[in-house]
Motif scaffolding. Structure first.
Motif, short mmCIF file in Angstrom:
data_model
loop_
_atom_site.label_atom_id
_atom_site.label_comp_id
_atom_site.label_asym_id
_atom_site.label_seq_id
_atom_site.Cartn_x
_atom_site.Cartn_y
_atom_site.Cartn_z
N UNK A 6 0.82 -1.21 0.00
CA UNK A 6 0.00 0.00 0.00
C UNK A 6 0.87 1.27 0.00
N UNK A 7 1.92 1.28 0.80
CA UNK A 7 2.81 2.44 0.85
C UNK A 7 3.51 2.66 -0.49
N UNK A 8 3.94 1.58 -1.14
CA UNK A 8 4.55 1.71 -2.46
C UNK A 8 3.55 2.30 -3.46
N UNK A 9 2.32 1.82 -3.42
CA UNK A 9 1.30 2.32 -4.35
C UNK A 9 0.97 3.79 -4.06
N UNK A 10 0.82 4.13 -2.79
CA UNK A 10 0.55 5.54 -2.44
C UNK A 10 1.67 6.46 -2.87
N UNK A 11 2.92 6.03 -2.64
CA UNK A 11 4.06 6.85 -3.05
C UNK A 11 4.07 7.01 -4.57
N UNK A 12 3.80 5.94 -5.28
CA UNK A 12 3.78 6.00 -6.73
C UNK A 12 2.71 6.93 -7.26
N UNK A 13 1.52 6.82 -6.70
CA UNK A 13 0.43 7.69 -7.14
C UNK A 13 0.72 9.15 -6.80
N UNK A 14 1.35 9.39 -5.66
CA UNK A 14 1.70 10.77 -5.29
C UNK A 14 2.75 11.33 -6.25
N UNK A 15 3.74 10.52 -6.61
CA UNK A 15 4.76 11.02 -7.52
C UNK A 15 4.18 11.26 -8.91
N UNK A 44 4.76 15.25 -0.37
CA UNK A 44 4.15 14.10 0.31
C UNK A 44 4.75 12.79 -0.21
N UNK A 45 4.96 12.73 -1.52
CA UNK A 45 5.60 11.54 -2.11
C UNK A 45 6.95 11.27 -1.44
N UNK A 46 7.71 12.30 -1.16
CA UNK A 46 9.01 12.12 -0.53
C UNK A 46 8.92 11.61 0.90
N UNK A 47 7.80 11.84 1.54
CA UNK A 47 7.62 11.44 2.93
C UNK A 47 7.09 10.01 3.04
N UNK A 64 10.82 0.62 -5.03
CA UNK A 64 9.76 1.56 -5.39
C UNK A 64 9.82 1.88 -6.88
N UNK A 65 11.03 1.97 -7.44
CA UNK A 65 11.17 2.28 -8.87
C UNK A 65 10.43 1.29 -9.74
N UNK A 66 10.47 0.01 -9.37
CA UNK A 66 9.74 -0.99 -10.13
C UNK A 66 8.25 -0.80 -10.04
N UNK A 67 7.77 -0.48 -8.85
CA UNK A 67 6.34 -0.22 -8.66
C UNK A 67 5.94 1.03 -9.44
N UNK A 68 6.79 2.04 -9.43
CA UNK A 68 6.52 3.27 -10.17
C UNK A 68 6.32 2.97 -11.66
N UNK A 69 7.16 2.11 -12.21
CA UNK A 69 7.05 1.79 -13.64
C UNK A 69 5.69 1.18 -13.95
N UNK A 70 5.25 0.25 -13.13
CA UNK A 70 3.95 -0.38 -13.35
C UNK A 70 2.83 0.67 -13.24
N UNK A 71 2.90 1.50 -12.22
CA UNK A 71 1.88 2.53 -12.05
C UNK A 71 1.90 3.54 -13.19
N UNK A 72 3.07 3.87 -13.71
CA UNK A 72 3.16 4.81 -14.82
C UNK A 72 2.53 4.23 -16.08
N UNK A 73 2.72 2.93 -16.31
CA UNK A 73 2.06 2.29 -17.45
C UNK A 73 0.55 2.35 -17.29
N UNK A 74 0.08 2.04 -16.08
CA UNK A 74 -1.37 2.09 -15.82
C UNK A 74 -1.91 3.52 -15.93
N UNK A 75 -1.17 4.50 -15.42
CA UNK A 75 -1.58 5.90 -15.53
C UNK A 75 -1.71 6.31 -16.99
N UNK A 76 -0.71 5.96 -17.78
CA UNK A 76 -0.76 6.28 -19.20
C UNK A 76 -1.97 5.68 -19.89
#
Length: 108
Positions: A6-15, A44-47, A64-76
Motif C-alpha cells: 500500500x505504501x509503495x502504491x501511495x508513493x507512486x500515485x503521489x509522484x 508528500x511523495x518524498x515522505x 519503489x522504482x519498479x512499482x513506479x514503472x507499473x503505475x506509470x504504465x497504468x496511468x498512461x
C-alpha cells in the motif's frame, strides 16, 4: 506485507499525480495552482516511503522504482488513454519480479 505494498502504491500515485499536475501547469498552460498542488503532492511523495519497514534507503527506493514503472504504465493507459502494448506489459512484469526479489528474497 500488505502495508508495504500500500505504501509503495501511495508513493507512486503521489509522484505520478504530482508530476502530472506540474506537467499540466507547465506544458498545457493550466493555472498556477496546478503547479503548486503538484509540488505539495511531490513533497508528500518524498515522505511516504519513510514509513516503510525495510531497512536501507537504497533498497526501498530501488524497489519503489519498479512499482513506479507499473503505475506509470497504468496511468498512461487510464488517464492519458495510451494503450500499453505487449512490451510495456512484459517490461512492467519484469520490474515487479525484480521488486519481489529485492524485498522478499531470503538473506543471511
Amino acid at each position: 506485507m500488505a502495508i508495504s505494498i500500500l505504501l509503495f502504491i501511495l508513493a507512486g500515485l503521489a509522484e505520478i499525480g504530482g508530476g502530472y499536475l506540474v506537467w499540466l501547469w507547465l506544458r498545457e498552460s493550466k493555472p498556477l495552482w496546478f503547479g503548486i498542488a503538484g509540488a505539495l503532492i511531490l513533497i508528500v511523495y518524498g515522505i511516504i516511503p519513510t514509513f516503510q519497514r525495510f531497512p536501507g534507503f537504497g533498497r526501498v527506493y530501488a524497489a519503489y522504482g519498479g512499482v513506479f514503472i507499473v503505475l506509470a504504465v497504468l496511468w498512461g493507459w487510464l488517464v492519458d488513454k495510451k494503450t500499453p502494448d505487449l512490451y510495456d506489459w512484459i517490461g512492467a512484469a519484469v520490474c515487479l519480479v525484480g521488486v519481489c526479489i529485492m524485498l522478499w528474497a531470503p538473506r543471511a
